[in-house]
Design an enzyme around this catalytic site. Structure first.
Site, PDB file in Angstrom:
ATOM      1  NE  ARG A  78      -4.480   2.050   2.415  1.00  0.00           N
ATOM      2  CZ  ARG A  78      -4.368   2.591   3.556  1.00  0.00           C
ATOM      3  NH1 ARG A  78      -4.001   2.475   4.792  1.00  0.00           N
ATOM      4  NH2 ARG A  78      -5.355   3.777   3.485  1.00  0.00           N
ATOM      5  CG  PHE A 113      -1.409   8.836   3.780  1.00  0.00           C
ATOM      6  CD1 PHE A 113      -0.848   9.486   5.360  1.00  0.00           C
ATOM      7  CD2 PHE A 113      -1.678   8.175   4.103  1.00  0.00           C
ATOM      8  CE1 PHE A 113      -1.528   8.612   6.675  1.00  0.00           C
ATOM      9  CE2 PHE A 113      -2.895   7.236   4.788  1.00  0.00           C
ATOM     10  CZ  PHE A 113      -2.381   7.625   6.413  1.00  0.00           C
ATOM     11  CD  GLN A 129      -0.236  -0.483   6.132  1.00  0.00           C
ATOM     12  OE1 GLN A 129      -0.968   0.605   5.496  1.00  0.00           O
ATOM     13  NE2 GLN A 129      -1.089  -1.577   6.227  1.00  0.00           N
ATOM     14  CG  ASN A 158      -3.976  -0.503  14.204  1.00  0.00           C
ATOM     15  OD1 ASN A 158      -4.161   0.368  13.708  1.00  0.00           O
ATOM     16  ND2 ASN A 158      -3.089   0.462  15.130  1.00  0.00           N
ATOM     17  CG  PHE A 205       2.474   3.117   8.663  1.00  0.00           C
ATOM     18  CD1 PHE A 205       2.691   4.570   8.764  1.00  0.00           C
ATOM     19  CD2 PHE A 205       1.805   2.712   9.547  1.00  0.00           C
ATOM     20  CE1 PHE A 205       2.491   5.030   9.706  1.00  0.00           C
ATOM     21  CE2 PHE A 205       1.054   3.024  10.064  1.00  0.00           C
ATOM     22  CZ  PHE A 205       1.117   5.103  10.962  1.00  0.00           C
ATOM     23  CG  LEU A 225      -1.778   8.857  11.121  1.00  0.00           C
ATOM     24  CD1 LEU A 225      -0.448   7.544  10.525  1.00  0.00           C
ATOM     25  CD2 LEU A 225      -3.105   8.266  11.419  1.00  0.00           C
ATOM     26  CG  HIS A 229      -1.569   3.789  13.679  1.00  0.00           C
ATOM     27  ND1 HIS A 229      -1.798   2.928  12.860  1.00  0.00           N
ATOM     28  CD2 HIS A 229      -2.586   4.509  13.380  1.00  0.00           C
ATOM     29  CE1 HIS A 229      -3.318   3.105  12.282  1.00  0.00           C
ATOM     30  NE2 HIS A 229      -3.071   4.088  12.747  1.00  0.00           N
TER      31      HIS A 229
END
Length: 254
Positions: free
Chosen positions: A113, A118, A121, A159, A170, A206, A210
């Site tokens: 991903r 951004f 991952q 997660n 990531f 985030l 995370h």
């Protein structure tokens, strides 16, 4: 971030005298009042000290001495990425990564991903974003520490909800152009944290969702290159970007 990242949502935090009936009583009341005033002053000083301590938390990603921290090199098909880790703040996440790396778990796994501006991952051996297992054989708990944040270059656990950490991670790619001072109004973040975000970039929404456990110290140009690849479907690179090997540079001793 197997789950879809929501809009930026930053949490908000806010910030007697007696009279005398006789001389003896008056003296006692004066003594009591002095003791109360002294106690109130001490409490105020303690609260002020706590506020100062909270607002000046060291942030090792940005200003720490990283010489003795464990390190590893992600050797990818597009270049190398050197990462430093923070076992004091996130012992489980760091232990998990190093155990998996020593087992060659990450070798040959793709970045499944990729979203430019951004994050990128990887860490799922199935390459689907729904697989992977921790070194402990089961999901492990989140580890949130005020001294670590999702600045550009942060390495954090992916997660599917609270305490569901496995093997996926990531690397934050977002830069400072994605942020503004207005975004942090009422956030409760310290001035230092806000300033670092505005200077370095990152994904502050985030934080608290995370586990940050590492940071890129060289090879952000490789992260940039990976983030810029053509993608299709669910942000999947059209051509595989592979983690070929994880070389342990400075071992983590648990």
């Amino acid at each position: 971030m197997k789950r879809t990242v929501g809009l930026l949502s930053l949490s908000i935090f806010l910030a007697a005298c007696g009279s005398a009936g006789n001389e003896n009583t008056a003296e006692n009341e004066i003594e009591d009042n002095n003791q109360n005033e002294s106690s109130d002053a001490e409490e105020a000083e303690e609260e002020e000290a706590e506020d100062v301590e909270e607002s000046t938390v060291d942030m090792p990603q940005m200003d720490g001495d990283l010489a003795d921290h464990p390190r590893a090199m992600l050797e990818t098909s597009l270049g190398d990425i050197e990462i430093v880790f923070f076992p004091e703040q996130a012992p489980l996440a760091v232990e998990n990564f190093f155990k998996l790396a020593k087992e060659d778990y990450y070798d040959g796994i793709i970045f499944h991903r990729v979203i430019e501006d951004f994050m990128i991952q990887g860490g799922d051996p199935t390459g689907t974003g729904s697989g992977g297992e921790s070194a402990f054989g089961e999901p492990f708990e989140d580890e949130f520490d005020e001294s670590l944040a999702h600045f550009r270059g942060a390495v954090s656990m992916a997660n599917s909800g609270p305490n569901t950490n496995g093997s996926q991670f990531f690397i934050v790619h977002a830069d400072e152009t994605q942020l503004s001072e207005e975004m942090f109004e009422g956030s409760g973040f310290s001035e230092e944290r806000v300033q670092y975000y505005l200077e370095a970039g990152g994904t502050p929404h985030l934080d608290g969702g995370h586990t940050v456990f590492g940071h890129v110290i060289s090879g952000m140009d490789t992260v940039d290159e990976i983030a810029a690849v053509e993608t299709e479907g669910a942000d999947v690179p059209q051509e595989d970007v592979i983690i070929e090997n994880v070389e342990i540079l400075e071992a983590y001793e648990d």
